[in-house]
Design an enzyme around this catalytic site. Structure first.
Site, mmCIF file in Angstrom:
data_model
loop_
_atom_site.group_PDB
_atom_site.id
_atom_site.type_symbol
_atom_site.label_atom_id
_atom_site.label_comp_id
_atom_site.label_asym_id
_atom_site.label_seq_id
_atom_site.Cartn_x
_atom_site.Cartn_y
_atom_site.Cartn_z
ATOM 1 C CD GLU A 1 -4.477 3.650 1.974
ATOM 2 O OE1 GLU A 1 -4.121 3.854 3.139
ATOM 3 O OE2 GLU A 1 -5.657 3.738 1.597
ATOM 4 C CG ASP B 1 -0.491 0.078 2.504
ATOM 5 O OD1 ASP B 1 0.635 0.542 2.660
ATOM 6 O OD2 ASP B 1 -1.202 -0.299 3.446
ATOM 7 C CB ILE B 2 0.165 4.590 -1.377
ATOM 8 C CG1 ILE B 2 -0.018 3.929 -2.752
ATOM 9 C CG2 ILE B 2 0.879 5.928 -1.510
ATOM 10 C CD1 ILE B 2 -0.952 4.681 -3.682
#
Length: 218
Positions: A137, A94-95
């Site tokens: 995300e 994930d970001i």
């Protein structure tokens, strides 16, 4: 992480969609109208069916396969690995600090970042690997015929690619990184839930030990 995702995709089982489409086509063919009219109606229905099925399996923003698609594909790959002992690695990433991107630059910038990271993933991984947006995300990648040793180079390449993305939004530079967790299939993993949990734990460790790094499940 994955277990907290709320999937808002259109959730009708594939076999039910197929049955509906086939039954409608059969009914139309019984109508007392010119054959060319029947064919045109069937053509339109087939188009709408294909579109509905595509939307049910695709994330609208990134055009990546969605969580529902992931669940279906991952179950198949898991059963194949379990039966034939094929190497299989599940990746979750994930970001980092994505909420800060939305809060600082706005949600449209967040959407831009999601699309650019998705493009980077598609360009980095092999055509035989599949990248999914599983929510927010958060993303998953199924690396078929791949063990952990073989996954190290592409995962690090992807992480460094994101780290060096030249993202410009409204004349402002946006810098993002990703945290990555990965797990290779081994016989002690009895089901997909365990497999996902182990990859999720590796991702959790990556985020809690500095972010912008790759951690492999032990």
């Amino acid at each position: 992480m994955v277990e907290n995702i709320q999937d808002n995709s259109f959730d009708i089982p594939d076999d039910l969609l197929d049955n509906i489409q086939q039954n409608i086509e059969h009914i139309i063919r019984t109508f007392d109208v010119p054959e060319e009219n029947k064919l045109e109606v069937i053509k339109q229905i087939n188009f709408m069916y294909s579109r509905t099925k595509y939307l049910s399996m695709t994330d609208e923003l990134t055009k990546l396969p969605n969580r529902r698609n992931f669940d279906t594909d991952f179950n198949k790959e898991f059963l194949r690995a379990q039966r034939y002992k094929n190497p299989l690695t599940l990746v979750m990433f994930d970001i980092d600090f994505f909420k800060n991107v939305n809060d600082t630059y706005g949600h449209q910038c967040g959407d831009y970042v999601l699309k650019e990271v998705s493009k980077a993933a598609l360009q980095t991984f092999r055509k035989t690997d599949t990248v999914y947006r599983t929510g927010g995300e958060e993303f998953c990648v199924i690396l078929t015929e791949t063990n952990i040793e073989q996954a190290i180079i592409p995962l690090e390449r992807f992480r460094k690619t994101v780290e060096t993305l030249n993202l410009i939004y409204n004349n402002k530079e946006v810098h993002v990184t990703v945290s990555i967790g990965a797990c290779e299939y081994f016989p002690e993993i009895k089901n997909t839930e365990d497999f996902i949990s182990k990859a999720d734990e590796a991702l959790y460790e990556a985020k809690n030990t500095g972010r912008n790094r790759t951690v492999f499940a032990k």
